[in-house]
Motif scaffolding. Structure first.
Motif, PDB file in Angstrom:
ATOM      1  N   THR A   7       0.890  -1.376   0.319  1.00  0.00           N
ATOM      2  CA  THR A   7       0.223  -0.056   0.645  1.00  0.00           C
ATOM      3  C   THR A   7       0.695   1.167  -0.201  1.00  0.00           C
ATOM      4  OG1 THR A   7      -1.843   1.219   1.598  1.00  0.00           O
ATOM      5  CG2 THR A   7      -0.417   0.131   2.781  1.00  0.00           C
ATOM      6  N   ARG A   8       0.290   2.191  -0.067  1.00  0.00           N
ATOM      7  CA  ARG A   8       0.937   3.616  -0.342  1.00  0.00           C
ATOM      8  C   ARG A   8       1.576   3.657   1.110  1.00  0.00           C
ATOM      9  NH1 ARG A   8      -3.056   6.499  -2.605  1.00  0.00           N
ATOM     10  NH2 ARG A   8      -3.504   8.023  -0.536  1.00  0.00           N
ATOM     11  N   SER A   9       2.614   4.778   1.388  1.00  0.00           N
ATOM     12  CA  SER A   9       3.229   4.796   2.869  1.00  0.00           C
ATOM     13  C   SER A   9       2.186   5.104   3.459  1.00  0.00           C
ATOM     14  CB  SER A   9       4.298   5.120   2.757  1.00  0.00           C
ATOM     15  OG  SER A   9       4.434   6.679   2.196  1.00  0.00           O
ATOM     16  N   ASP A  10       1.379   6.625   2.880  1.00  0.00           N
ATOM     17  CA  ASP A  10       0.297   7.397   4.003  1.00  0.00           C
ATOM     18  C   ASP A  10      -0.429   6.627   4.071  1.00  0.00           C
ATOM     19  OD1 ASP A  10      -0.178   7.153   1.029  1.00  0.00           O
ATOM     20  OD2 ASP A  10      -1.346   9.239   1.435  1.00  0.00           O
ATOM     21  N   LEU A  11      -1.513   5.322   3.191  1.00  0.00           N
ATOM     22  CA  LEU A  11      -2.254   4.853   3.843  1.00  0.00           C
ATOM     23  C   LEU A  11      -1.800   3.011   4.332  1.00  0.00           C
ATOM     24  CD1 LEU A  11      -4.768   4.513   0.487  1.00  0.00           C
ATOM     25  CD2 LEU A  11      -4.067   6.120   2.890  1.00  0.00           C
ATOM     26  N   PHE A  12      -0.658   3.390   5.240  1.00  0.00           N
ATOM     27  CA  PHE A  12       0.003   1.965   5.703  1.00  0.00           C
ATOM     28  C   PHE A  12      -0.593   1.444   7.093  1.00  0.00           C
ATOM     29  CE2 PHE A  12       2.908  -0.257   9.040  1.00  0.00           C
ATOM     30  CZ  PHE A  12       3.594  -1.783   7.980  1.00  0.00           C
ATOM     31  N   GLU A  13      -0.609   2.077   8.262  1.00  0.00           N
ATOM     32  CA  GLU A  13      -1.839   1.836   9.516  1.00  0.00           C
ATOM     33  C   GLU A  13      -2.627   1.501   9.134  1.00  0.00           C
ATOM     34  OE1 GLU A  13      -0.183   1.416  12.134  1.00  0.00           O
ATOM     35  OE2 GLU A  13       1.926   1.548  11.116  1.00  0.00           O
ATOM     36  N   GLU A  14      -3.390   1.924   8.093  1.00  0.00           N
ATOM     37  CA  GLU A  14      -4.955   2.659   8.141  1.00  0.00           C
ATOM     38  C   GLU A  14      -5.519   0.931   7.685  1.00  0.00           C
ATOM     39  OE1 GLU A  14      -8.648   4.195   5.197  1.00  0.00           O
ATOM     40  OE2 GLU A  14      -6.834   5.611   6.006  1.00  0.00           O
ATOM     41  N   ARG A  15      -4.369   0.473   6.622  1.00  0.00           N
ATOM     42  CA  ARG A  15      -4.586  -0.489   6.183  1.00  0.00           C
ATOM     43  C   ARG A  15      -4.484  -2.054   6.437  1.00  0.00           C
ATOM     44  NH1 ARG A  15      -7.259  -2.435   2.279  1.00  0.00           N
ATOM     45  NH2 ARG A  15      -5.931  -3.637   1.086  1.00  0.00           N
ATOM     46  N   THR A  32       9.213   0.844   5.963  1.00  0.00           N
ATOM     47  CA  THR A  32       9.867   1.790   5.192  1.00  0.00           C
ATOM     48  C   THR A  32      10.043   1.711   3.809  1.00  0.00           C
ATOM     49  OG1 THR A  32      11.452   1.194   6.986  1.00  0.00           O
ATOM     50  CG2 THR A  32      12.389   2.849   5.621  1.00  0.00           C
ATOM     51  N   PRO A  33       8.867   3.158   3.525  1.00  0.00           N
ATOM     52  CA  PRO A  33       8.737   3.002   2.195  1.00  0.00           C
ATOM     53  C   PRO A  33       9.777   3.041   1.263  1.00  0.00           C
ATOM     54  CG  PRO A  33       8.607   4.636   3.229  1.00  0.00           C
ATOM     55  CD  PRO A  33       8.845   4.383   4.532  1.00  0.00           C
ATOM     56  N   VAL A  34       9.494   2.384  -0.363  1.00  0.00           N
ATOM     57  CA  VAL A  34      10.490   2.102  -0.811  1.00  0.00           C
ATOM     58  C   VAL A  34       9.447   2.139  -2.169  1.00  0.00           C
ATOM     59  CG1 VAL A  34      11.413   0.448  -2.415  1.00  0.00           C
ATOM     60  CG2 VAL A  34      11.638  -0.043  -0.108  1.00  0.00           C
ATOM     61  N   ASN A  35       9.788   3.381  -3.597  1.00  0.00           N
ATOM     62  CA  ASN A  35       8.950   3.772  -4.274  1.00  0.00           C
ATOM     63  C   ASN A  35       7.492   4.366  -3.878  1.00  0.00           C
ATOM     64  OD1 ASN A  35      11.766   3.314  -6.115  1.00  0.00           O
ATOM     65  ND2 ASN A  35      10.745   1.571  -6.370  1.00  0.00           N
ATOM     66  N   GLY A  36       7.388   4.610  -2.345  1.00  0.00           N
ATOM     67  CA  GLY A  36       6.273   5.109  -2.160  1.00  0.00           C
ATOM     68  C   GLY A  36       5.222   4.861  -1.627  1.00  0.00           C
ATOM     69  N   LEU A  37       5.900   2.500  -1.671  1.00  0.00           N
ATOM     70  CA  LEU A  37       5.139   1.396  -1.073  1.00  0.00           C
ATOM     71  C   LEU A  37       5.695   1.083   0.177  1.00  0.00           C
ATOM     72  CD1 LEU A  37       4.697   0.447  -4.654  1.00  0.00           C
ATOM     73  CD2 LEU A  37       2.981   1.812  -2.966  1.00  0.00           C
ATOM     74  N   CYS A  38       5.005   0.077   1.099  1.00  0.00           N
ATOM     75  CA  CYS A  38       4.999  -0.364   1.966  1.00  0.00           C
ATOM     76  C   CYS A  38       4.439  -1.624   2.177  1.00  0.00           C
ATOM     77  CB  CYS A  38       4.715   0.429   3.176  1.00  0.00           C
ATOM     78  SG  CYS A  38       5.735   1.947   3.708  1.00  0.00           S
ATOM     79  N   SER A  39       4.514  -2.484   2.874  1.00  0.00           N
ATOM     80  CA  SER A  39       4.050  -3.399   3.100  1.00  0.00           C
ATOM     81  C   SER A  39       4.176  -4.507   4.411  1.00  0.00           C
ATOM     82  CB  SER A  39       4.593  -4.655   1.912  1.00  0.00           C
ATOM     83  OG  SER A  39       5.938  -4.690   2.016  1.00  0.00           O
ATOM     84  N   PHE A  40       2.690  -5.544   4.303  1.00  0.00           N
ATOM     85  CA  PHE A  40       2.777  -6.746   5.369  1.00  0.00           C
ATOM     86  C   PHE A  40       2.410  -7.939   4.759  1.00  0.00           C
ATOM     87  CE2 PHE A  40      -0.619  -3.749   5.827  1.00  0.00           C
ATOM     88  CZ  PHE A  40      -1.954  -4.346   5.716  1.00  0.00           C
ATOM     89  N   ILE A  41       2.284  -8.444   5.814  1.00  0.00           N
ATOM     90  CA  ILE A  41       2.334  -9.959   5.019  1.00  0.00           C
ATOM     91  C   ILE A  41       0.695  -9.805   6.895  1.00  0.00           C
ATOM     92  CG2 ILE A  41       1.831 -12.536   5.726  1.00  0.00           C
ATOM     93  CD1 ILE A  41       4.884 -12.465   4.013  1.00  0.00           C
ATOM     94  N   ALA A  42      -0.550 -10.093   6.310  1.00  0.00           N
ATOM     95  CA  ALA A  42      -1.605 -10.744   6.598  1.00  0.00           C
ATOM     96  C   ALA A  42      -1.678 -12.217   6.295  1.00  0.00           C
ATOM     97  CB  ALA A  42      -2.703  -9.928   5.774  1.00  0.00           C
ATOM     98  N   VAL A  43      -1.744 -12.462   8.246  1.00  0.00           N
ATOM     99  CA  VAL A  43      -2.620 -14.482   8.045  1.00  0.00           C
ATOM    100  C   VAL A  43      -3.769 -14.088   8.618  1.00  0.00           C
ATOM    101  CG1 VAL A  43      -1.523 -16.678   9.068  1.00  0.00           C
ATOM    102  CG2 VAL A  43       0.180 -14.841   8.498  1.00  0.00           C
ATOM    103  N   CYS A  44      -4.250 -15.211   8.115  1.00  0.00           N
ATOM    104  CA  CYS A  44      -5.473 -15.508   8.400  1.00  0.00           C
ATOM    105  C   CYS A  44      -5.220 -17.216   8.691  1.00  0.00           C
ATOM    106  CB  CYS A  44      -7.162 -15.151   7.383  1.00  0.00           C
ATOM    107  SG  CYS A  44      -8.238 -15.687   8.200  1.00  0.00           S
ATOM    108  N   GLU A  45      -5.807 -18.031   9.672  1.00  0.00           N
ATOM    109  CA  GLU A  45      -5.407 -19.021  10.164  1.00  0.00           C
ATOM    110  C   GLU A  45      -6.844 -20.175   9.891  1.00  0.00           C
ATOM    111  OE1 GLU A  45      -2.942 -20.740  11.142  1.00  0.00           O
ATOM    112  OE2 GLU A  45      -1.952 -18.959  10.879  1.00  0.00           O
ATOM    113  N   ILE A  46      -7.327 -20.889   8.903  1.00  0.00           N
ATOM    114  CA  ILE A  46      -8.323 -21.455   8.289  1.00  0.00           C
ATOM    115  C   ILE A  46      -8.243 -22.903   9.024  1.00  0.00           C
ATOM    116  CG2 ILE A  46      -9.277 -22.675   6.438  1.00  0.00           C
ATOM    117  CD1 ILE A  46      -7.864 -20.945   4.351  1.00  0.00           C
TER     118      ILE A  46
END
Length: 65
Positions: A7-15, A32-46
């Motif tokens: 996601t865009r760095s300005d929306l990181f915490e919201e997402r 830490t933004p790279v080219n304006g983008l940040c990321s995380f991994i979301a895990v949902c246990e099935i």
């Protein structure tokens, strides 16, 4: 199930908060933004009782976990 959310760095915490509210656990944050983008991994246990057919039916019926 693991998904990488980019996601865009300005929306990181919201997402991140949106995914937490939907029952995902957050792993591997890269705030830490790279080219304006940040990321995380979301895990949902099935649960073992959930088969692929049940998941498809839930998705088609719009049932949120």
């Amino acid at each position: 199930m693991r998904i990488r959310v980019t996601t865009r760095s300005d929306l990181f915490e919201e997402r991140k908060q949106q995914h937490i509210e939907r029952g995902y656990r957050i792993e591997d944050e890269r705030p830490t933004p790279v080219n304006g983008l940040c990321s995380f991994i979301a895990v949902c246990e099935i649960a073992d009782s959930d088969g692929v057919g049940d998941l498809v039916t839930q998705a088609l019926n719009g049932v949120a976990r």
